[in-house]
Motif scaffolding. Sequence first.
Motif, PDB file in Angstrom:
ATOM      1  N   THR A  47       0.817  -1.211   0.000  1.00  0.00           N
ATOM      2  CA  THR A  47       0.000   0.000   0.000  1.00  0.00           C
ATOM      3  C   THR A  47       0.851   1.261   0.000  1.00  0.00           C
ATOM      4  O   THR A  47       0.318   2.355  -0.150  1.00  0.00           O
ATOM      5  CB  THR A  47      -0.923   0.024   1.227  1.00  0.00           C
ATOM      6  OG1 THR A  47      -0.125  -0.030   2.422  1.00  0.00           O
ATOM      7  CG2 THR A  47      -1.882  -1.160   1.205  1.00  0.00           C
ATOM      8  N   GLN A  48       2.169   1.102   0.180  1.00  0.00           N
ATOM      9  CA  GLN A  48       3.054   2.264   0.199  1.00  0.00           C
ATOM     10  C   GLN A  48       4.417   1.865  -0.358  1.00  0.00           C
ATOM     11  O   GLN A  48       4.789   0.686  -0.362  1.00  0.00           O
ATOM     12  CB  GLN A  48       3.185   2.817   1.621  1.00  0.00           C
ATOM     13  CG  GLN A  48       3.488   1.771   2.658  1.00  0.00           C
ATOM     14  CD  GLN A  48       3.156   2.218   4.059  1.00  0.00           C
ATOM     15  OE1 GLN A  48       3.135   3.408   4.352  1.00  0.00           O
ATOM     16  NE2 GLN A  48       2.894   1.280   4.945  1.00  0.00           N
ATOM     17  N   GLN A  49       5.132   2.858  -0.844  1.00  0.00           N
ATOM     18  CA  GLN A  49       6.444   2.590  -1.425  1.00  0.00           C
ATOM     19  C   GLN A  49       7.391   2.048  -0.368  1.00  0.00           C
ATOM     20  O   GLN A  49       7.331   2.440   0.803  1.00  0.00           O
ATOM     21  CB  GLN A  49       7.012   3.877  -2.028  1.00  0.00           C
ATOM     22  CG  GLN A  49       8.389   3.717  -2.655  1.00  0.00           C
ATOM     23  CD  GLN A  49       8.904   5.020  -3.231  1.00  0.00           C
ATOM     24  OE1 GLN A  49       8.183   6.001  -3.295  1.00  0.00           O
ATOM     25  NE2 GLN A  49      10.158   5.032  -3.634  1.00  0.00           N
ATOM     26  N   GLY A  50       8.269   1.160  -0.788  1.00  0.00           N
ATOM     27  CA  GLY A  50       9.240   0.649   0.171  1.00  0.00           C
ATOM     28  C   GLY A  50      10.104  -0.455  -0.401  1.00  0.00           C
ATOM     29  O   GLY A  50       9.891  -0.955  -1.507  1.00  0.00           O
ATOM     30  N   LEU A  51      11.087  -0.845   0.396  1.00  0.00           N
ATOM     31  CA  LEU A  51      12.040  -1.884   0.027  1.00  0.00           C
ATOM     32  C   LEU A  51      11.489  -3.237   0.449  1.00  0.00           C
ATOM     33  O   LEU A  51      11.105  -3.429   1.608  1.00  0.00           O
ATOM     34  CB  LEU A  51      13.384  -1.629   0.712  1.00  0.00           C
ATOM     35  CG  LEU A  51      14.470  -2.701   0.547  1.00  0.00           C
ATOM     36  CD1 LEU A  51      14.966  -2.744  -0.890  1.00  0.00           C
ATOM     37  CD2 LEU A  51      15.627  -2.438   1.515  1.00  0.00           C
ATOM     38  N   VAL A  52      11.453  -4.193  -0.481  1.00  0.00           N
ATOM     39  CA  VAL A  52      11.015  -5.547  -0.166  1.00  0.00           C
ATOM     40  C   VAL A  52      12.154  -6.260   0.552  1.00  0.00           C
ATOM     41  O   VAL A  52      13.269  -6.357   0.040  1.00  0.00           O
ATOM     42  CB  VAL A  52      10.629  -6.321  -1.449  1.00  0.00           C
ATOM     43  CG1 VAL A  52      10.197  -7.739  -1.096  1.00  0.00           C
ATOM     44  CG2 VAL A  52       9.514  -5.597  -2.181  1.00  0.00           C
ATOM     45  N   THR A  53      11.875  -6.743   1.763  1.00  0.00           N
ATOM     46  CA  THR A  53      12.912  -7.422   2.550  1.00  0.00           C
ATOM     47  C   THR A  53      12.739  -8.939   2.567  1.00  0.00           C
ATOM     48  O   THR A  53      13.714  -9.659   2.810  1.00  0.00           O
ATOM     49  CB  THR A  53      12.901  -6.907   4.000  1.00  0.00           C
ATOM     50  OG1 THR A  53      11.597  -7.102   4.562  1.00  0.00           O
ATOM     51  CG2 THR A  53      13.239  -5.421   4.038  1.00  0.00           C
ATOM     52  N   ALA A  54      11.514  -9.431   2.331  1.00  0.00           N
ATOM     53  CA  ALA A  54      11.307 -10.882   2.360  1.00  0.00           C
ATOM     54  C   ALA A  54      10.054 -11.230   1.571  1.00  0.00           C
ATOM     55  O   ALA A  54       9.077 -10.482   1.588  1.00  0.00           O
ATOM     56  CB  ALA A  54      11.179 -11.398   3.794  1.00  0.00           C
ATOM     57  N   VAL A  55      10.124 -12.362   0.865  1.00  0.00           N
ATOM     58  CA  VAL A  55       8.961 -12.945   0.190  1.00  0.00           C
ATOM     59  C   VAL A  55       8.807 -14.359   0.737  1.00  0.00           C
ATOM     60  O   VAL A  55       9.730 -15.171   0.643  1.00  0.00           O
ATOM     61  CB  VAL A  55       9.131 -12.965  -1.336  1.00  0.00           C
ATOM     62  CG1 VAL A  55       7.926 -13.639  -1.989  1.00  0.00           C
ATOM     63  CG2 VAL A  55       9.297 -11.549  -1.875  1.00  0.00           C
ATOM     64  N   HIS A  56       7.642 -14.650   1.310  1.00  0.00           N
ATOM     65  CA  HIS A  56       7.453 -15.900   2.045  1.00  0.00           C
ATOM     66  C   HIS A  56       6.822 -17.020   1.209  1.00  0.00           C
ATOM     67  O   HIS A  56       6.609 -18.116   1.733  1.00  0.00           O
ATOM     68  CB  HIS A  56       6.578 -15.650   3.271  1.00  0.00           C
ATOM     69  CG  HIS A  56       7.123 -14.604   4.186  1.00  0.00           C
ATOM     70  ND1 HIS A  56       8.287 -14.762   4.896  1.00  0.00           N
ATOM     71  CD2 HIS A  56       6.673 -13.348   4.490  1.00  0.00           C
ATOM     72  CE1 HIS A  56       8.530 -13.678   5.619  1.00  0.00           C
ATOM     73  NE2 HIS A  56       7.562 -12.799   5.382  1.00  0.00           N
TER      74      HIS A  56
END
Length: 328
Positions: A47-56
């Motif tokens: 819902t907001q911009q950001g850095l992806v740290t993990a994909v589960h």
Amino acid sequence: MDKRTIIVLGVVMAVAAAFAVLWFHKAPAEASWQGYAEADFVKVGPTQQGLVTAVHVQRGDHVVKGAPLFDQDDAMDRAAVDQAAHLAQQARDQLANLQGPAKPTEIAQAEANLNDAIAARGKVQADLQRNETLLASGSATKQVVDQERADLASAEAKIAAAAAAVKQAQAPLGRADEIVAQASAVEVADAALAQARWRLAQRSVAAPVAGFVADVLARPGETLQAGAPIVSLLPPENIFIRFFVPEPSLAHVHPGDTVALTCDNCPPDVTGAVSFVSPQAEYTPPFIYSESTRAKFVFLAEARPKPDQAALFNPGQPVTVKPRAASP
């Protein structure tokens, strides 16, 4: 023409007549329409911009509703929550200070002043009563009595002032309008805290529906804009069949009708309900409309399989649709 030739011709004509009767009275071919499976994918993104740290999850997984899908960096949001929490607590403390009385020591001092004024009044009252008695016998002067009466009135006034001081010390420090304004400030601070907590919660995204992970579109380390899809989910109930009905058969297809669905290796009892019939032709070849060419008009229609049968189909899979009795 000899007799033998006439007999042969008669036999040929009889056979031809029999074939003609069979041709014109044969059962009409069962209607069927070609189509394919399609699906409405649920593409889940932040819902907001950001850095992806993990994909589960990974492609091919089956997830339940609420299962974690991916996380974003939340350092700034945690700091924002801490800041908002401190500001909200500060606003509540200020409100409590305005609503509360004076310090206990100040209240004790005001009460001591009241007791002192009451004691002073008692002494003045006793002196006045004694001198009024002496005045009758001539042992005291009227001037002294008048002075003590004035001292008693002053003592009463001091008691009233001291009692008011006690009430003032026990009353809220803030004025009514100050308390109302600070209560509004507390509500604003609490709303800001709730918003900060919501933004923090959005950094960990869970599956909104149960389904099959059709694709993973981003990986840890990527910075994405708000709304950019990261995981594509396929809930089984979102699978439907698109098929194409020729114009002559269009009048026999209605939303709600039951249709039979067949595909390679599908069980024989798979059905669906027509959910949509296009109001206009999907494909119109370049020809002038006539009775002989109207069958070339093809109309798009959609059918929804039963929820427990939808998973039998894969998007893009060819499907044959046949009409059945309309659903009640």
